[in-house]
Design a protein around this motif. Structure first.
Motif, short mmCIF file in Angstrom:
data_model
loop_
_atom_site.label_atom_id
_atom_site.label_comp_id
_atom_site.label_asym_id
_atom_site.label_seq_id
_atom_site.Cartn_x
_atom_site.Cartn_y
_atom_site.Cartn_z
N GLY A 67 0.77 -1.18 -0.10
CA GLY A 67 -0.06 0.08 -0.10
C GLY A 67 0.80 1.28 0.07
O GLY A 67 0.26 2.41 -0.03
N GLY A 68 2.07 1.03 -0.04
CA GLY A 68 3.11 2.07 0.05
C GLY A 68 3.49 2.77 -1.41
O GLY A 68 2.97 2.15 -2.33
N ASP A 69 4.08 3.79 -1.43
CA ASP A 69 4.75 4.38 -2.65
C ASP A 69 6.26 4.70 -2.54
O ASP A 69 6.69 5.58 -1.34
N ILE A 70 7.07 4.07 -3.41
CA ILE A 70 8.47 4.17 -3.10
C ILE A 70 8.96 5.67 -3.53
O ILE A 70 9.96 6.30 -3.15
N ARG A 71 7.93 6.53 -4.13
CA ARG A 71 8.22 8.09 -4.56
C ARG A 71 8.02 8.82 -3.48
O ARG A 71 8.55 9.94 -3.55
#
Length: 262
Positions: A77-81
């Motif tokens: 559910g995360g975002d590497i950006r």
């Protein structure tokens, strides 16, 4: 009263970073593995993968995302950006920005490498009675370029970078024993004492992070560091690369214990 960030879940910690919390991550989300990042365009990804294969102690891979992919099971559910507290953007090997999110630099050909981090074994050190100086002193871990060269791969070459933790002389063997059980997050130290043998001339002037006070009776102990691929980027000068700001890690959903070997 200072908030106890050690009790945050990884998803809660990443949400705090996304919302603007900026600080080194040592001690946050206790029990969960932290990771380095290095992101390069797809034409350079094979060289970086080969660099990791040839230099597994400074660059132990926990995962690799497909080109353009921004999440994985390591950050569900995360975002590497957006989910690292601070990044470093390199253009032709030069750091040009240290943003808190990288959406303005994101491209669909970017490949993300998630690399093991020695913050992961710090809880085990503390549980074993080995003090962690930078946590106690409230600073970032000190990191140093060394005179030791990594094995080159394609267009990539560069020095080994190490992190340093001062350890009481009577507990150095304990620190070696504890950390050797975490090979996926750098494992045992690469050197104990004598920093000049690594080409380090002044421990009070780290190349990355902050200096720490070395108490009487403590010996500097050095571990391979996941900032090594960023040092290779600075030397080898690909047109674009993105890493985490040293000490400002990705907090993953993996448990520290997932990387503990018997």
């Amino acid at each position: 009263m200072t908030e106890n960030l050690s009790t945050l879940s990884p998803a809660e910690a990443r949400a705090r970073f996304r919302a603007g919390l900026v600080r080194p991550t040592s001690g946050i989300s206790a029990g969960y593995a932290q990771a380095n990042l290095i992101i390069v365009p797809a034409p350079h990804a094979f060289d970086l993968l080969l660099f990791a294969q040839r230099n597994p102690q400074p660059m132990p891979l926990l995962g690799v995302l497909d080109a353009g992919q921004v999440t994985s099971g390591l950050l569900a559910g995360g975002d590497i950006r957006t989910d690292v507290p601070r990044y470093v953007v390199y253009e032709d090997g030069m750091p040009v920005a240290e943003p808190t999110e990288i959406t303005d630099w994101w491209r669909e050909d970017l490949v993300t490498f998630i690399v093991g981090c020695s913050f992961t074994f710090e809880a085990a050190l503390v549980a074993g009675g080995v003090p962690v100086a930078h946590q106690q002193q409230g600073v970032n871990v000190p990191m140093y370029r060394t005179s030791t060269r990594c094995a080159p791969a394609g267009t990539l070459s560069g020095p080994l970078v190490v992190s340093m933790r001062p350890v009481p002389a009577s507990q150095v063997a304990d620190a070696v024993r504890i950390t050797s059980r975490y090979p996926a997050v750098h494992g045992a130290p690469v050197h104990v004492g004598a920093p000049h043998e690594l080409g380090i001339t002044d421990l009070s002037r780290p190349d990355f992070g902050d200096p720490v006070e070395i108490p009487a009776g403590h010996i500097p102990v050095f571990w391979a560091c996941g900032v090594t691929p960023q040092a290779a980027v600075m030397e080898s000068r690909p047109p674009l690369a993105i890493g985490h700001a040293p000490g400002h890690m990705l907090i993953t959903d993996a448990r520290d214990s997932d990387y503990l070997v018997p």
